[in-house]
Design a protein around this motif. Structure first.
Motif, PDB file in Angstrom:
ATOM      1  N   ASP A   9      44.184  48.487  30.019  1.00 45.83           N
ATOM      2  CA  ASP A   9      45.138  47.562  29.394  1.00 45.83           C
ATOM      3  C   ASP A   9      45.982  48.301  28.360  1.00 45.83           C
ATOM      4  OD1 ASP A   9      46.426  45.178  28.947  1.00 45.83           O
ATOM      5  OD2 ASP A   9      44.847  44.312  27.697  1.00 45.83           O
ATOM      6  N   SER A  36      44.391  34.139  37.764  1.00 49.22           N
ATOM      7  CA  SER A  36      44.329  35.505  37.253  1.00 49.22           C
ATOM      8  C   SER A  36      43.312  35.650  36.132  1.00 49.22           C
ATOM      9  CB  SER A  36      45.714  35.955  36.781  1.00 49.22           C
ATOM     10  OG  SER A  36      46.247  35.042  35.840  1.00 49.22           O
ATOM     11  N   GLU A  37      43.182  34.607  35.291  1.00 49.77           N
ATOM     12  CA  GLU A  37      42.221  34.696  34.193  1.00 49.77           C
ATOM     13  C   GLU A  37      40.789  34.806  34.707  1.00 49.77           C
ATOM     14  OE1 GLU A  37      44.581  32.472  34.463  1.00 49.77           O
ATOM     15  OE2 GLU A  37      45.927  32.770  32.763  1.00 49.77           O
ATOM     16  N   VAL A  51      40.282  38.393  35.788  1.00 50.67           N
ATOM     17  CA  VAL A  51      40.153  39.263  34.614  1.00 50.67           C
ATOM     18  C   VAL A  51      38.748  39.169  34.021  1.00 50.67           C
ATOM     19  CG1 VAL A  51      40.917  39.589  32.222  1.00 50.67           C
ATOM     20  CG2 VAL A  51      42.605  39.290  34.042  1.00 50.67           C
ATOM     21  N   GLU A  88      35.587  41.886  33.822  1.00 51.51           N
ATOM     22  CA  GLU A  88      34.960  42.203  32.535  1.00 51.51           C
ATOM     23  C   GLU A  88      33.442  42.287  32.679  1.00 51.51           C
ATOM     24  OE1 GLU A  88      35.103  40.537  27.917  1.00 51.51           O
ATOM     25  OE2 GLU A  88      36.360  39.636  29.466  1.00 51.51           O
ATOM     26  N   TYR A 131      38.413  46.338  32.066  1.00 50.93           N
ATOM     27  CA  TYR A 131      39.344  45.492  31.321  1.00 50.93           C
ATOM     28  C   TYR A 131      40.771  45.706  31.805  1.00 50.93           C
ATOM     29  CZ  TYR A 131      35.326  44.935  28.274  1.00 50.93           C
ATOM     30  OH  TYR A 131      34.068  44.656  27.794  1.00 50.93           O
ATOM     31  N   SER A 160      44.630  43.056  32.380  1.00 46.45           N
ATOM     32  CA  SER A 160      45.249  41.882  31.779  1.00 46.45           C
ATOM     33  C   SER A 160      46.039  41.113  32.833  1.00 46.45           C
ATOM     34  CB  SER A 160      46.161  42.284  30.617  1.00 46.45           C
ATOM     35  OG  SER A 160      47.235  43.071  31.078  1.00 46.45           O
ATOM     36  N   THR A 161      46.632  40.019  32.415  1.00 47.41           N
ATOM     37  CA  THR A 161      47.425  39.206  33.324  1.00 47.41           C
ATOM     38  C   THR A 161      48.912  39.466  33.128  1.00 47.41           C
ATOM     39  OG1 THR A 161      47.423  37.364  31.749  1.00 47.41           O
ATOM     40  CG2 THR A 161      45.681  37.408  33.414  1.00 47.41           C
ATOM     41  N   SER A 204      49.317  36.295  27.213  1.00 47.71           N
ATOM     42  CA  SER A 204      48.281  36.293  28.244  1.00 47.71           C
ATOM     43  C   SER A 204      47.350  35.098  28.139  1.00 47.71           C
ATOM     44  CB  SER A 204      47.468  37.591  28.193  1.00 47.71           C
ATOM     45  OG  SER A 204      46.854  37.749  26.934  1.00 47.71           O
ATOM     46  N   LEU A 253      48.194  40.207  37.960  1.00 50.85           N
ATOM     47  CA  LEU A 253      47.210  41.088  37.336  1.00 50.85           C
ATOM     48  C   LEU A 253      47.899  42.392  36.965  1.00 50.85           C
ATOM     49  CD1 LEU A 253      44.369  40.563  39.966  1.00 50.85           C
ATOM     50  CD2 LEU A 253      44.479  39.509  37.685  1.00 50.85           C
TER      51      LEU A 253
END
Length: 381
Positions: free
Chosen positions: A5, A305-306, A309, A313, A318, A320-321, A327, A350
């Protein structure tokens, strides 16, 4: 832990941490004070300004230190509008700018300014012809980011700057937060009047950045006070952070060419692996030279997407979106929507942003985890 990220922020160099700590400990004076401790701090500030200017091909007087990319963009856009609104109230920008530019434009529209938002093509790239075609007699500012912070498309800022040389009443601002230290940036040669950068995107400290302001360009300050930074940005300068910024910038530029080559290798490897995952759709241009080396962006239509993610994790990976500033918002990416993506694609983006320190094995580990995650989530779709 695998951290992918780097568009959101980067881990600072150890040497930068040491430099910031030393300045905070030994050179804590206010650079505006006239006694010896203050003068020592002022000398460090001047040295950092000279170093940043040299690396950028600029004059020290053209560097304004700020609290980061957002403030630099605000100063460039709002400062230009307020300073030069008497000769016109029209601004040209793109539909895919960072919020620190786009929200400034929305704010200025409420004050009576008119903004033209140039739409990109499906790859996220605007053309110089479209940008120049939007310029009118009352245009005072063109603001186009260099590298899109979400999908990584490189915009033709060099061509735009060259064309705007024939329009001296129009200032040209470039948000270079995601390009400085990654790809060549030459504001003086490219006809750029204002350029924004941030320290924590190049392994420097958070809360520091700068605005390149070409000599002769005037801005209305948006912070009023003691008149520091040549009157452009009031407030006691963050000397430790500025020293850290200059050190991080130097170290990053020393490594830039090697890092670029390494990142391109990693990018090709990652794209090759992601193409084997049928649920993923690549966002960006297939032309390699149109894309930043450190960003790969895909969508997973049908998946949130969340959720992806957070599932990654669990693997210690890691990503991000979209922009870290937005985000947490549960709505489609306005960048992807502007590129013509449907809502499913725009809601499932993503962003993978890499460092040259990553290894081929780590790229494979990321791809394996992403494939496994998508296959598991597919059962519940």
């Amino acid at each position: 832990m695998l951290y992918f990220d780097h568009c959101a922020t980067t881990p600072p160099y150890e040497e930068v941490v040491d430099a910031v700590r030393e300045v905070m400990d030994r050179h804590f004076g206010n650079p505006s004070s006239i006694h010896r401790i203050g003068i020592d701090a002022e000398r460090l500030l001047a040295k950092a300004r000279e170093q940043v200017a040299r690396l950028l091909g600029a004059h020290p007087d053209e560097i304004v230190f700020t609290s980061g990319g957002t403030e630099s963009n605000n100063l460039a856009v709002i400062g230009t509008a307020l300073q030069h609104g008497g000769r016109g109230k029209h601004i040209v920008t793109t539909a895919i700018e960072h919020a620190s530019v786009s929200e400034c434009c929305v704010y200025l529209e409420r004050l009576g300014y008119e903004v033209t938002y140039v739409t990109p093509d499906g790859t996220g790239r605007v053309t110089a012809e479209d940008v120049l075609g939007a310029v009118r007699d009352d245009t005072i500012l063109v603001s186009v980011m260099h590298v899109n912070n979400e999908i990584g498309t490189i915009q033709p800022v060099r061509e735009i700057g060259a064309a705007l040389r024939d329009k001296p009443r129009v200032l040209f601002h470039v948000d270079a937060v995601q390009s400085v230290g990654k790809i060549p940036v030459q504001p003086a040669e490219w006809g750029i009047d204002l350029l924004s950068a941030s320290a924590h995107k190049i392994r420097g400290p958070k809360g520091n950045g700068f605005l390149y302001r070409r000599k002769g360009v005037t801005l209305q300050p948006i912070l009023i006070g003691g008149g520091q930074e040549g009157g452009d940005r009031s407030g006691t300068e963050n000397v430790p952070g500025i020293v850290g910024l200059a050190k991080a910038f130097r170290m990053t530029m020393e490594r830039r060419e090697a890092a670029f080559a390494r990142l391109m290798e990693l990018r090709r490897q990652l794209l090759d692996r992601l193409q084997s995952i049928p649920d993923l759709v690549y966002n960006g241009s297939a032309t390699e030279t149109d894309m930043a080396p450190h960003i790969v962006h895909v969508s997973a239509p049908g998946f949130k997407s969340e959720v992806v993610v957070h599932a990654l994790e669990e693997h210690g990976i890691y990503i991000s979106t979209k922009s870290a500033c937005s985000s947490g918002e549960d709505r489609p990416s306005r960048v992807l929507l502007a590129c013509g993506a449907d809502r499913a694609r725009a809601s499932s983006g993503l962003r993978i942003s890499m460092s040259a320190d990553h290894t081929a094995a780590e790229i494979d580990r990321l791809a394996d985890a992403l494939q496994q995650t998508v296959e598991q989530l597919r059962r519940y779709r």
